[in-house]
Design a protein around this motif. Structure first.
Motif, PDB file in Angstrom:
ATOM      1  N   GLN A 165       0.832  -1.209   0.000  1.00 47.34           N
ATOM      2  CA  GLN A 165       0.000   0.000   0.000  1.00 47.34           C
ATOM      3  C   GLN A 165       0.867   1.260   0.000  1.00 47.34           C
ATOM      4  OE1 GLN A 165      -3.507  -0.131  -0.187  1.00 47.34           O
ATOM      5  NE2 GLN A 165      -2.911  -2.238  -0.652  1.00 47.34           N
ATOM      6  N   PRO A 166       0.325   2.405  -0.451  1.00 44.88           N
ATOM      7  CA  PRO A 166       1.097   3.647  -0.450  1.00 44.88           C
ATOM      8  C   PRO A 166       1.702   3.940   0.919  1.00 44.88           C
ATOM      9  CG  PRO A 166      -0.995   3.972  -1.584  1.00 44.88           C
ATOM     10  CD  PRO A 166      -1.036   2.597  -0.992  1.00 44.88           C
ATOM     11  N   TYR A 171       6.383  -0.462  -1.416  1.00 45.70           N
ATOM     12  CA  TYR A 171       5.404   0.028  -2.402  1.00 45.70           C
ATOM     13  C   TYR A 171       6.173   0.634  -3.568  1.00 45.70           C
ATOM     14  CZ  TYR A 171       1.453   2.914  -4.144  1.00 45.70           C
ATOM     15  OH  TYR A 171       0.472   3.497  -4.896  1.00 45.70           O
ATOM     16  N   SER A 175       3.395  -2.485  -7.516  1.00 49.88           N
ATOM     17  CA  SER A 175       2.206  -2.256  -6.677  1.00 49.88           C
ATOM     18  C   SER A 175       1.191  -1.393  -7.412  1.00 49.88           C
ATOM     19  CB  SER A 175       2.599  -1.556  -5.371  1.00 49.88           C
ATOM     20  OG  SER A 175       3.862  -1.937  -4.896  1.00 49.88           O
ATOM     21  N   VAL A 176       1.663  -0.288  -7.989  1.00 49.03           N
ATOM     22  CA  VAL A 176       0.757   0.661  -8.647  1.00 49.03           C
ATOM     23  C   VAL A 176       0.184   0.072  -9.932  1.00 49.03           C
ATOM     24  CG1 VAL A 176       0.488   2.992  -9.571  1.00 49.03           C
ATOM     25  CG2 VAL A 176       2.076   2.592  -7.696  1.00 49.03           C
ATOM     26  N   SER A 270      -1.384   7.126  -4.347  1.00 50.02           N
ATOM     27  CA  SER A 270      -2.182   5.934  -4.640  1.00 50.02           C
ATOM     28  C   SER A 270      -2.327   5.795  -6.153  1.00 50.02           C
ATOM     29  CB  SER A 270      -3.574   6.072  -4.015  1.00 50.02           C
ATOM     30  OG  SER A 270      -4.310   7.077  -4.704  1.00 50.02           O
ATOM     31  N   ASP A 272      -5.047   5.924  -7.737  1.00 48.92           N
ATOM     32  CA  ASP A 272      -6.004   6.945  -8.174  1.00 48.92           C
ATOM     33  C   ASP A 272      -5.324   8.294  -8.386  1.00 48.92           C
ATOM     34  OD1 ASP A 272      -8.238   5.265  -8.223  1.00 48.92           O
ATOM     35  OD2 ASP A 272      -8.563   5.499  -6.080  1.00 48.92           O
ATOM     36  N   ASP A 273      -4.323   8.607  -7.534  1.00 50.61           N
ATOM     37  CA  ASP A 273      -3.547   9.830  -7.730  1.00 50.61           C
ATOM     38  C   ASP A 273      -2.825   9.801  -9.071  1.00 50.61           C
ATOM     39  OD1 ASP A 273      -4.223  10.875  -5.195  1.00 50.61           O
ATOM     40  OD2 ASP A 273      -2.558   9.805  -4.234  1.00 50.61           O
TER      41      ASP A 273
END
Length: 282
Positions: A165-166, A171, A175-176, A270, A272-273
């Motif tokens: 996770q962020p 990470y 991951s992303v 994240s 979404d970012d």
């Protein structure tokens, strides 16, 4: 799943001897010889009877035999011609009632395209070759948008990284990029002794529940940002993304437009970012 179908240590060694196959590090080969582990992987994949499964690196057929009586079709991608040539016979002998569900393609999974597969895959379930596990995973997710569920076995360290996770030290790019396709989670740890030969490291199961939440067309805008953001982890996004946007000032403008502090580092963002930032490139 019938125990009589599955391969144990004796059968694995007999098949390898018959084919004169010695597992190679180059191909990332470690053969599962424990039926309980096969059952565990198939259960964690949570397959439906109408699922069409892609399996990468089926090897001698341990997992294939576990999948074949659960899914409607199994498409096995095997790079080693000896193993690819033997797999249909193994399934016909041990699970003849399901043999017609198997399609074997002798191909490098990194080179497979939709043209190679005369079906619509809905799941990816595999003991991925460790040396190319992340590239293969991302290639298949990109190439086959109909895949809804992923359950793969990879090195434990890679599994941890994929599901990170962020804000975590591990990470990063995998991951992303995995999270771009859906919800990534750890689905357990697998010990060394279920393999022949036993690897030096533990393995981990990763599950991805794929969603249509994000526009796949954004991938070409988003993934270069991810690569750049983590190329120099200690630097701020204003600096690391300067090359993508043309200058530090342009990067800062895009970051602010996406509601992101330019002084942050990549590990704070994240998926979404990154997607919002990718939309600024359009």
């Amino acid at each position: 799943m019938s125990d009589s179908h599955l391969l144990g240590p004796v059968e694995i060694r007999e098949l390898a001897a018959e084919l004169d196959v010695t597992p190679t590090k180059k191909l990332g080969q470690n053969f599962v010889h424990d039926p309980n582990t096969v059952r565990r992987i198939v259960a964690a994949a949570d397959l439906a009877p109408d699922d069409v499964v892609i399996e990468v690196g089926p090897g001698l057929g341990s997992l294939t035999l576990g999948l074949i009586d659960t899914a409607s079709q199994v498409i096995a991608l095997e790079i080693d011609p000896r193993l690819a040539g033997r797999l249909e016979a193994t399934v016909s002998t041990r699970a003849p009632e399901y043999a017609e569900r198997l399609t074997v393609i002798n191909i490098d999974a990194l080179k497979v395209t939709r043209e190679h597969i005369d079906a619509t895959p809905t799941a990816l379930v595999a003991n991925l070759p460790y040396n190319v596990s992340v590239p293969v995973l991302l290639h298949l997710l990109a190439e086959f948008p109909t895949i809804r569920r992923v359950l793969v076995m990879v090195q434990k360290e890679v599994a941890d990284r994929l599901a990170a996770q962020p804000g975590s030290k591990i990470y990063g790019v995998p991951s992303v990029k995995a999270a771009f396709y859906g919800d990534v989670s750890r689905a357990g740890t697998i010990g060394k002794n279920v393999f022949w030969p036993a690897p030096n490291i533990e393995s981990g199961l990763v599950r991805i529940d794929v969603s249509d939440e994000r526009d796949r067309a954004l991938r070409s805008a988003v993934f270069p940002l991810v690569d750049a953001a983590f190329a120099q982890r200690r630097k701020t996004l204003r600096s690391t993304l300067a090359g993508v946007f043309g200058s530090p000032a342009a990067a800062e403008e895009a970051l602010r437009a996406a509601g992101i502090d330019p002084g942050l580092r990549g590990e704070a963002l994240s998926v979404d970012d990154f997607v919002r930032l990718g939309e600024q490139r359009g």
